[in-house]
Design an enzyme around this catalytic site. Structure first.
Site, short mmCIF file in Angstrom:
data_model
loop_
_atom_site.label_atom_id
_atom_site.label_comp_id
_atom_site.label_asym_id
_atom_site.label_seq_id
_atom_site.Cartn_x
_atom_site.Cartn_y
_atom_site.Cartn_z
N HIS A 271 24.84 -29.66 19.08
CA HIS A 271 25.21 -30.03 20.33
C HIS A 271 24.52 -31.21 21.22
O HIS A 271 24.99 -32.10 21.73
CB HIS A 271 24.58 -28.86 21.25
CG HIS A 271 24.77 -28.74 22.71
ND1 HIS A 271 25.68 -28.04 23.36
CD2 HIS A 271 24.16 -29.27 23.62
CE1 HIS A 271 25.57 -28.30 24.62
NE2 HIS A 271 24.65 -28.72 24.83
N GLU A 272 23.26 -31.66 20.74
CA GLU A 272 22.56 -32.62 21.41
C GLU A 272 22.93 -33.81 20.64
O GLU A 272 22.86 -34.88 21.39
CB GLU A 272 20.95 -32.42 21.15
CG GLU A 272 20.34 -31.22 21.88
CD GLU A 272 20.59 -31.19 23.31
OE1 GLU A 272 20.73 -32.17 23.99
OE2 GLU A 272 20.88 -29.98 23.81
N HIS A 275 25.49 -35.02 22.95
CA HIS A 275 25.09 -35.79 24.14
C HIS A 275 24.60 -37.09 23.80
O HIS A 275 24.85 -38.12 24.56
CB HIS A 275 24.05 -35.01 24.78
CG HIS A 275 24.25 -33.73 25.39
ND1 HIS A 275 25.10 -33.80 26.65
CD2 HIS A 275 23.81 -32.47 25.38
CE1 HIS A 275 25.40 -32.36 27.07
NE2 HIS A 275 24.52 -31.62 26.48
N GLU A 301 28.54 -32.56 29.20
CA GLU A 301 28.51 -31.46 28.28
C GLU A 301 29.97 -31.23 27.54
O GLU A 301 30.00 -30.41 26.43
CB GLU A 301 28.41 -30.06 29.56
CG GLU A 301 28.12 -29.03 28.73
CD GLU A 301 26.84 -28.44 28.14
OE1 GLU A 301 25.73 -29.50 28.26
OE2 GLU A 301 26.56 -27.52 27.49
#
Ligand code: MG
Length: 510
Positions: A271-272, A275, A301
């Site tokens: 997930h990061e 980003h 997001e």
């Protein structure tokens, strides 16, 4: 010639505006780095000094922004001939400037003090399951945030003004329509999953616990390398809440480990990564200006969710990654790809806690909070009634009723920060990721095969080309339209979950 005179003047005022904006941005980025340090490196004792350092930097950037000169330059530029990128910069700076000058310093101070008081009160109330102790703080913050919205735009729906702090260019009605459309799909789908007899593996990994934390970190590093993380411009650390921080030159990620649940850390890392990939894809030459900044939280997001859900939770990814996983954790030798895939995608229909939710029930947690905060800000709901309304909505949407407020309306920190309007961006970003992934698949083709082969360059380049490199040049719908050919809609997310979870849980509706 008149037009020549205009074009000669324009770059001058524009250059001065850009110079100013870069100074502000550098101050803010220095603050960002101190914030990263506070969460990752700083000894606990450093807090009193760090708080002052951060609030000083934040005051300096505010003062630079609201100087008269900013308004004068913006006004001067209104009548000038600017190209599309320059116009976007002026639009973004004007927006920030106007919001900043309309809110009195005293009100900003009051909000900040009320939040400081609310934070320990919330922690205590949560620990002691005592909503009544937190209620006066919440009441105060709701009142102050309504006043804040009123100062910015007295004619607008106050919640729309607060929402625009996080998602400035998506009309609230559009966001609301999208959220409602998803709710109508997910509520019956989750109920059907509850009734489903499908034999979905839930313990593919957890049955092999514990998982050594150092080994999990090595696994996260392998995942980042495999996905194409640029280690020359990034690093991985540990923090209590995973986050990404930085710029196009230095985008750092964090994760956290749980010895019983290696999937949590791995998915947080991926997930990061999404980003960070967005930060790193912003154009170097526009560093410090809106053209070198991410569009907003929803788009940010969308990038993290795309990598987490469409890559990290795909069967193709587990065909690729399971052997690496087993190298780090030989005790999982008997786990099949199918079991790994199912364990990564199980639906926790009895889960009360947002941060532990899965890809489907997650959005119900968001919707409950969205609907409640919308009613609070509108004055349609009394603070005292929040726990009951909260529990009723959990019963209606998820078929479960929290037994305590600690695992109900007190679970998250955000309201004590005064963050109203923030939550919906989590869900909106997820829905947007489905639309972007569908468009990438349409353009590139065979993404599944590429993921299975560990080839992520095409997808990465597509996202940079269609999303990252524009910074804030386009408003949200324009950006999505550029990338996908249409405005932001919920349809792609609905199709995606209907197909994926229909298959996984043998649903009739699929
Ligand atoms: Mg995120």
């Amino acid at each position: 010639m008149a037009t020549d005179a205009v074009s000669e003047e324009a770059p001058d005022a524009y250059a001065r505006l850009v110079e100013k904006v870069k100074r502000i941005s550098n101050v803010q980025n220095a603050g960002g780095l101190l914030g990263w340090d506070q969460q990752v490196m700083m000894p606990e004792g450093g807090t009193p000094a760090r708080s002052q350092q951060l609030s000083t930097l934040s005051a300096i950037s505010h003062e630079l922004l609201v100087e008269d000169e900013t308004g004068e330059l913006l006004d001067e530029l209104e009548s000038q001939n600017l190209d599309e990128e320059q116009e976007a910069v002026v639009r973004e700076v004007r927006r920030e400037y106007e919001r900043a000058v309309r809110v009195p310093t005293e009100l900003v101070q009051q909000i900040s003090e009320a939040s400081s008081d609310a934070l320990p009160a919330w922690e205590k109330a949560k620990a002691e399951n005592d909503f009544e102790a937190f209620a006066p703080h919440l009441e105060k913050i709701v009142g102050l945030k309504r006043e804040y919205a009123e100062q910015i735009d007295p004619d607008a729906d106050p919640y729309a003004v607060l929402f625009a702090d996080y998602e400035p260019y998506l009309p609230l009605e559009q966001a609301e329509e999208i959220l409602e459309q998803v709710r109508e799909t997910l509520v019956p789908m989750i109920a059907e999953i509850r009734e489903s007899d499908a034999d979905v593996t839930t313990d593919g990994f957890s049955r092999h616990a514990p998982f050594d934390e150092d080994e999990q970190e090595a696994l996260s590093r392998d995942a980042l390398t495999m996905l194409g993380y640029d280690w020359d411009r990034g690093r991985l650390d540990v923090s209590s809440h995973p986050f990404t921080s930085g710029t196009q030159f230095d985008a750092r990620v964090t994760t956290r480990f749980d010895e019983d649940d290696p999937m949590g850390a791995l998915m947080a890392t991926i997930h990061e990564f999404g980003h960070a990939a967005y930060q790193l894809g912003l154009p170097d030459e526009h560093y410090g200006t809106p053209l070198g900044e991410p569009r907003n939280l929803s788009v940010h997001e969308s990038q993290s969710r795309l990598w987490e859900n469409f890559v990290g939770r795909s069967k193709a990814f587990w065909e690729l990654f399971l052997p690496t996983f087993k190298e780090h954790f030989p005790q999982t030798g008997d786990v099949t790809v199918e079991e790994a895939f199912e364990s990564a995608n199980q639906v926790y229909e009895d889960n009360f806690i947002r941060v532990e939710a899965d890809e489907l029930t997650y959005h119900m947690h968001i919707l409950v909070r969205f609907e409640i905060e919308r009613a609070l800000i509108a004055g349609d709901l009394d603070v005292a009634d929040v726990p009951e309304v909260w529990n009723d909505k959990y019963e209606e949407y998820l078929g479960i009723r929290p037994e305590t407020d600690s695992e109900g309306c007190l679970q998250d920190i955000h309201w004590s920060h005064g963050s109203f309007g923030y939550f919906p961006t989590y869900s909106l970003g997820s829905f947007m990721s489905a639309q972007l992934f569908a468009a990438a698949e349409e353009d590139i083709g065979g993404l599944d095969e590429q993921i299975r082969e560990g080839e992520f360059d095409d997808l990465h380049e597509w996202l940079t080309e269609h999303v990252h490199r524009y910074g804030q040049r386009y408003e949200t719908n324009e950006l999505v339209k550029h990338a996908t050919g249409e405005d932001f809609v919920a349809d792609y997310f609905i199709d995606y979950v209907t197909e994926k979870y229909g298959e996984l849980y043998d649903l009739d509706s699929a």
